[in-house]
Every structure is written in C-alpha cells, then in structure tokens.
Design a protein around this motif. Structure first.
Motif, PDB file in Angstrom:
ATOM      1  N   VAL A  69       7.343  -0.432   8.060  1.00  0.00           N
ATOM      2  CA  VAL A  69       6.056   0.227   8.295  1.00  0.00           C
ATOM      3  C   VAL A  69       5.022  -0.822   8.681  1.00  0.00           C
ATOM      4  O   VAL A  69       4.925  -1.880   8.069  1.00  0.00           O
ATOM      5  N   SER A  70       4.223  -0.539   9.722  1.00  0.00           N
ATOM      6  CA  SER A  70       3.238  -1.499  10.223  1.00  0.00           C
ATOM      7  C   SER A  70       2.172  -1.801   9.183  1.00  0.00           C
ATOM      8  O   SER A  70       1.667  -0.896   8.513  1.00  0.00           O
ATOM      9  N   ILE A  71       1.798  -3.080   9.080  1.00  0.00           N
ATOM     10  CA  ILE A  71       0.710  -3.449   8.174  1.00  0.00           C
ATOM     11  C   ILE A  71      -0.645  -3.147   8.796  1.00  0.00           C
ATOM     12  O   ILE A  71      -1.672  -3.172   8.112  1.00  0.00           O
ATOM     13  N   ASN A  72      -0.680  -2.860  10.103  1.00  0.00           N
ATOM     14  CA  ASN A  72      -1.949  -2.611  10.788  1.00  0.00           C
ATOM     15  C   ASN A  72      -2.408  -1.162  10.688  1.00  0.00           C
ATOM     16  O   ASN A  72      -3.566  -0.854  10.978  1.00  0.00           O
ATOM     17  N   ASP A  73      -1.510  -0.270  10.320  1.00  0.00           N
ATOM     18  CA  ASP A  73      -1.840   1.157  10.281  1.00  0.00           C
ATOM     19  C   ASP A  73      -2.236   1.586   8.869  1.00  0.00           C
ATOM     20  O   ASP A  73      -1.582   1.202   7.898  1.00  0.00           O
ATOM     21  N   GLY A  74      -3.262   2.394   8.803  1.00  0.00           N
ATOM     22  CA  GLY A  74      -3.626   2.981   7.519  1.00  0.00           C
ATOM     23  C   GLY A  74      -4.375   2.027   6.596  1.00  0.00           C
ATOM     24  O   GLY A  74      -4.474   0.832   6.837  1.00  0.00           O
ATOM     25  N   ARG A  75      -4.924   2.588   5.528  1.00  0.00           N
ATOM     26  CA  ARG A  75      -5.664   1.807   4.528  1.00  0.00           C
ATOM     27  C   ARG A  75      -4.686   1.300   3.472  1.00  0.00           C
ATOM     28  O   ARG A  75      -3.741   1.997   3.112  1.00  0.00           O
ATOM     29  N   HIS A  80       0.363   3.125   0.473  1.00  0.00           N
ATOM     30  CA  HIS A  80       0.693   2.469   1.741  1.00  0.00           C
ATOM     31  C   HIS A  80       1.339   1.107   1.510  1.00  0.00           C
ATOM     32  O   HIS A  80       2.283   0.725   2.217  1.00  0.00           O
ATOM     33  N   GLN A  81       0.858   0.376   0.524  1.00  0.00           N
ATOM     34  CA  GLN A  81       1.487  -0.905   0.196  1.00  0.00           C
ATOM     35  C   GLN A  81       2.942  -0.697  -0.218  1.00  0.00           C
ATOM     36  O   GLN A  81       3.819  -1.485   0.157  1.00  0.00           O
ATOM     37  N   LYS A  82       3.188   0.347  -0.984  1.00  0.00           N
ATOM     38  CA  LYS A  82       4.564   0.646  -1.397  1.00  0.00           C
ATOM     39  C   LYS A  82       5.429   0.955  -0.174  1.00  0.00           C
ATOM     40  O   LYS A  82       6.588   0.514  -0.097  1.00  0.00           O
ATOM     41  N   GLN A  83       4.889   1.690   0.791  1.00  0.00           N
ATOM     42  CA  GLN A  83       5.643   2.005   2.003  1.00  0.00           C
ATOM     43  C   GLN A  83       5.952   0.736   2.806  1.00  0.00           C
ATOM     44  O   GLN A  83       7.061   0.570   3.317  1.00  0.00           O
ATOM     45  N   ILE A  84       4.967  -0.150   2.922  1.00  0.00           N
ATOM     46  CA  ILE A  84       5.165  -1.416   3.635  1.00  0.00           C
ATOM     47  C   ILE A  84       6.284  -2.215   2.984  1.00  0.00           C
ATOM     48  O   ILE A  84       7.191  -2.717   3.660  1.00  0.00           O
ATOM     49  N   TYR A  85       6.215  -2.336   1.662  1.00  0.00           N
ATOM     50  CA  TYR A  85       7.207  -3.132   0.924  1.00  0.00           C
ATOM     51  C   TYR A  85       8.585  -2.474   0.951  1.00  0.00           C
ATOM     52  O   TYR A  85       9.585  -3.090   1.350  1.00  0.00           O
ATOM     53  N   ASP A  86       8.636  -1.203   0.554  1.00  0.00           N
ATOM     54  CA  ASP A  86       9.931  -0.521   0.422  1.00  0.00           C
ATOM     55  C   ASP A  86      10.654  -0.409   1.763  1.00  0.00           C
ATOM     56  O   ASP A  86      11.885  -0.532   1.821  1.00  0.00           O
ATOM     57  N   SER A  87       9.913  -0.170   2.841  1.00  0.00           N
ATOM     58  CA  SER A  87      10.564  -0.005   4.147  1.00  0.00           C
ATOM     59  C   SER A  87      11.271  -1.289   4.562  1.00  0.00           C
ATOM     60  O   SER A  87      12.375  -1.247   5.138  1.00  0.00           O
ATOM     61  N   ARG A  88      10.687  -2.426   4.267  1.00  0.00           N
ATOM     62  CA  ARG A  88      11.310  -3.708   4.614  1.00  0.00           C
ATOM     63  C   ARG A  88      12.501  -4.017   3.733  1.00  0.00           C
ATOM     64  O   ARG A  88      13.535  -4.499   4.206  1.00  0.00           O
ATOM     65  N   MET A  89      12.376  -3.748   2.450  1.00  0.00           N
ATOM     66  CA  MET A  89      13.482  -4.039   1.538  1.00  0.00           C
ATOM     67  C   MET A  89      14.684  -3.126   1.828  1.00  0.00           C
ATOM     68  O   MET A  89      15.830  -3.589   1.890  1.00  0.00           O
ATOM     69  N   LYS A  90      14.404  -1.841   2.033  1.00  0.00           N
ATOM     70  CA  LYS A  90      15.480  -0.879   2.279  1.00  0.00           C
ATOM     71  C   LYS A  90      16.206  -1.187   3.584  1.00  0.00           C
ATOM     72  O   LYS A  90      17.456  -1.187   3.629  1.00  0.00           O
ATOM     73  N   ALA A 134       1.993 -17.680  -0.771  1.00  0.00           N
ATOM     74  CA  ALA A 134       0.904 -16.854  -1.290  1.00  0.00           C
ATOM     75  C   ALA A 134       1.399 -15.970  -2.426  1.00  0.00           C
ATOM     76  O   ALA A 134       2.553 -15.517  -2.433  1.00  0.00           O
ATOM     77  N   ASN A 135       0.510 -15.693  -3.376  1.00  0.00           N
ATOM     78  CA  ASN A 135       0.858 -14.846  -4.521  1.00  0.00           C
ATOM     79  C   ASN A 135       0.309 -13.434  -4.394  1.00  0.00           C
ATOM     80  O   ASN A 135       0.399 -12.645  -5.332  1.00  0.00           O
ATOM     81  N   ASP A 136      -0.265 -13.108  -3.220  1.00  0.00           N
ATOM     82  CA  ASP A 136      -0.822 -11.780  -3.030  1.00  0.00           C
ATOM     83  C   ASP A 136       0.260 -10.808  -2.557  1.00  0.00           C
ATOM     84  O   ASP A 136       1.444 -11.142  -2.504  1.00  0.00           O
ATOM     85  N   PHE A 137      -0.151  -9.597  -2.185  1.00  0.00           N
ATOM     86  CA  PHE A 137       0.788  -8.558  -1.779  1.00  0.00           C
ATOM     87  C   PHE A 137       1.663  -8.993  -0.602  1.00  0.00           C
ATOM     88  O   PHE A 137       2.887  -8.851  -0.630  1.00  0.00           O
ATOM     89  N   LEU A 138       1.039  -9.531   0.445  1.00  0.00           N
ATOM     90  CA  LEU A 138       1.815  -9.942   1.615  1.00  0.00           C
ATOM     91  C   LEU A 138       2.761 -11.089   1.290  1.00  0.00           C
ATOM     92  O   LEU A 138       3.912 -11.109   1.724  1.00  0.00           O
ATOM     93  N   GLY A 139       2.270 -12.048   0.523  1.00  0.00           N
ATOM     94  CA  GLY A 139       3.112 -13.184   0.155  1.00  0.00           C
ATOM     95  C   GLY A 139       4.375 -12.754  -0.574  1.00  0.00           C
ATOM     96  O   GLY A 139       5.480 -13.200  -0.261  1.00  0.00           O
ATOM     97  N   LYS A 140       4.218 -11.853  -1.555  1.00  0.00           N
ATOM     98  CA  LYS A 140       5.380 -11.360  -2.304  1.00  0.00           C
ATOM     99  C   LYS A 140       6.325 -10.575  -1.397  1.00  0.00           C
ATOM    100  O   LYS A 140       7.549 -10.742  -1.460  1.00  0.00           O
ATOM    101  N   THR A 141       5.754  -9.717  -0.537  1.00  0.00           N
ATOM    102  CA  THR A 141       6.576  -8.901   0.351  1.00  0.00           C
ATOM    103  C   THR A 141       7.422  -9.781   1.264  1.00  0.00           C
ATOM    104  O   THR A 141       8.635  -9.572   1.404  1.00  0.00           O
ATOM    105  N   ILE A 142       6.803 -10.770   1.873  1.00  0.00           N
ATOM    106  CA  ILE A 142       7.514 -11.626   2.821  1.00  0.00           C
ATOM    107  C   ILE A 142       8.554 -12.486   2.117  1.00  0.00           C
ATOM    108  O   ILE A 142       9.668 -12.679   2.612  1.00  0.00           O
TER     109      ILE A 142
END
Length: 301
Positions: A69-75, A80-90, A134-142
């Motif tokens: 899921v694109s990080i540029n779409d939506g708030r 939305h953060q869960k969708q960004i993370y889960d879509s990449r992991m799955k 990074a220890n933020d949301f993006l850092g953990k996701t990546i």
C-alpha cells in the motif's frame, strides 16, 4: 529472462514493465485482479485463498517485489499504518514461500525498500554502510521488510534491497502534490526548509533496478537516490524556477502537522542519502541534477 514482478501495476511497476519488455524479457505480473494475457506479459493470481502461483510460474530467473500500500495515499491513522505495514509483510512472506516452492530457484530477488530506514537528520550523511536505523513507524516497517526478504539468501539467492528516495514522476509519488501550489502561484518553503530531500527521477529508478538485475556485485542495501540531494527550500525554488512561478509563501510546520498528522514527517523531516554502491559500480544517472529532472517532468508532455 523470465521476470516475475509483484506490484507491477503500480507507479514504478508500470515504467519497469515497459523497459523490461523493450529489452525482450518475458514478464509475469502477480495480481489479485483477473487480467488478459498478452504475448509477453502473463498475469498470475496471488494472495487469495487457494492461489498457488508457483504452479503457473514454474520457474523464473528474477523476482522483483514492489508490492505494498502506498505511503503517499491517505492520512496516517492507525488503520492506514497497519495497511502499509501488513501489505508489505504479507506480500514478502508470500514471495519467499513461492520461491521456496519452486524446484528451480531464481538467481536474484530485487526487493523495494526506502531511505526512511535512516533516521531523519539535517547533519548526518548516509550511505549503505551507515548502521543507524530509525525507530519510527517507517524505520520499523522497512527494517522488518528487508529482514523478511533476506530469508531467500538461505537458498543462495542474491537479495538486493533498493532503498528508494523521494521518487519523482508525473503519474505518482510526491511531485504532483509538491508542484501544485506553484502552479497556483502559492508555492514556498515547507517547514524550516533545511530538511534534506534525497530525490530520484522514476526513469533512473527503473534503470537502477535493471542494473541490479544484471550486476552480480550488487547485493544487500542499495540507495536509489540522486548523487545531488538538496534542501527542501532549494527543491521548492527549483520547482518555481522551472515553472516560472514565485517561491514566496511559507508553509509552517504546525500547519503541515495539522493537515497531515504523522504523515507530515515525509515533508518536514528528511535524510541526506547518497548512492555510494551505484556510483562505485558505475551506474550512470540520466537525471543527476534536480533542474534536469524537473524540466523533464514539468515541461515535457
């Protein structure tokens, strides 16, 4: 070669598919939608109950993972953060499973990643050798994303993590929104203006992916950013210059935080990242300077 692409219908995937087809490769795109095959592109269902893509793929030389899921779409709310993370992991888990199920393994997995793995900083300069994350949301996701993709190395498969910067293009990414205020004569510095923008033209992104496929020396993290990142204030001034529009209206940080919430970090914070690996291996950027890139994107139709 036979190349399997997950996320082939996305912003970068469409450009990449066209380039690879032009070089004579056979393309398999993993999709959830029913699509009509063409002479050189076949579509295989995945991520659905009962789907076994490996049965249709049978073998492949290269796997490319651009899915998520694109990080540029939506708030950036919790959902939305869960969708960004889960879509990449799955998607990455499933790609690894497919590769493990194939009797003949591909030689390489090119996995999308991002420079958001590096901590935001005005002073630090990051290369692929930088160990800070990074220890933020993006850092953990990546971090988790790369670790999942890394599992293919146990099968002697080369894994390349393409850490994309701010990808500039007309059909997606950040540029359309960044250029819009200037087109309306309301452009100006966002936040302090001192934050770094480590950008890259989408055409250079796809050429870097092709380069990684063909160059066996590339493995592990590869920063896909221009050699000439700029500060946000200079990024805005260059948009104004190319479009012949004023750069005058300051957008304060608090206004961006109110408008975008946590997502405001994408424009209010940044990393100074350089493509050390690509430069050392001799990759030639078609658009090494911001003015060249923006002239191509904003003035050529």
């Amino acid at each position: 070669m036979k190349i399997v692409i997950a996320g082939g219908s996305g912003f970068i995937g469409r450009y990449l598919t066209d380039i690879l087809l032009g070089e004579g490769h056979q393309i398999v795109i993993l999709t959830r939608k029913a699509m009509q095959h063409s002479a050189d592109v076949s579509y295989v269902k995945w991520l659905e109950d009962g789907a076994l893509p490996e049965k249709e793929i049978k073998y492949a030389d290269v796997f490319i993972n651009l899915a998520g899921v694109s990080i540029n779409d939506g708030r950036w709310n919790a959902n939305h953060q869960k969708q960004i993370y889960d879509s990449r992991m799955k998607a990455t888990d499933e790609l690894v499973r497919i590769i493990e199920a194939l009797p003949e393994k591909p030689s390489v997995l090119i996995n999308a990643s991002a420079i958001g793995i590096y901590p935001a900083s005005v002073n630090a300069l990051y290369t692929e050798n930088s160990l800070e994350t990074a220890n933020d949301f993006l850092g953990k996701t990546i971090r988790d994303w790369e670790n999942k993709a890394k599992k293919v190395e146990t099968h002697s498969i080369r894994a390349v993590f393409m850490r994309f910067g701010v990808v500039l293009g007309n059909e997606g990414g950040a540029l359309p929104l960044m250029a819009l205020p200037y087109k309306l004569f309301a452009g100006g510095t966002v936040g302090s203006g001192e934050q770094w923008v480590s950008w890259v033209h989408v055409k250079d992104v796809v050429q870097a992916i092709v380069f990684a496929i063909e160059n066996d020396n590339l493995r592990g993290p590869v920063n896909v950013t221009t050699p000439t990142p700029v500060k946000m204030k200079d990024f805005g001034k260059t948009i104004g210059s190319v479009l012949h529009r004023p750069h005058w209206l300051h957008v304060p940080s608090f206004a961006m935080k109110i408008a975008l919430g946590q997502k405001s970090a994408l424009v209010l914070e940044g990393q100074h990242v350089v493509p050390k690996v690509l430069k050392e291996e001799g990759f030639a950027f078609q658009f090494p300077t911001l003015h060249l890139a923006l002239e191509d994107l904003l003035t050529h139709k």
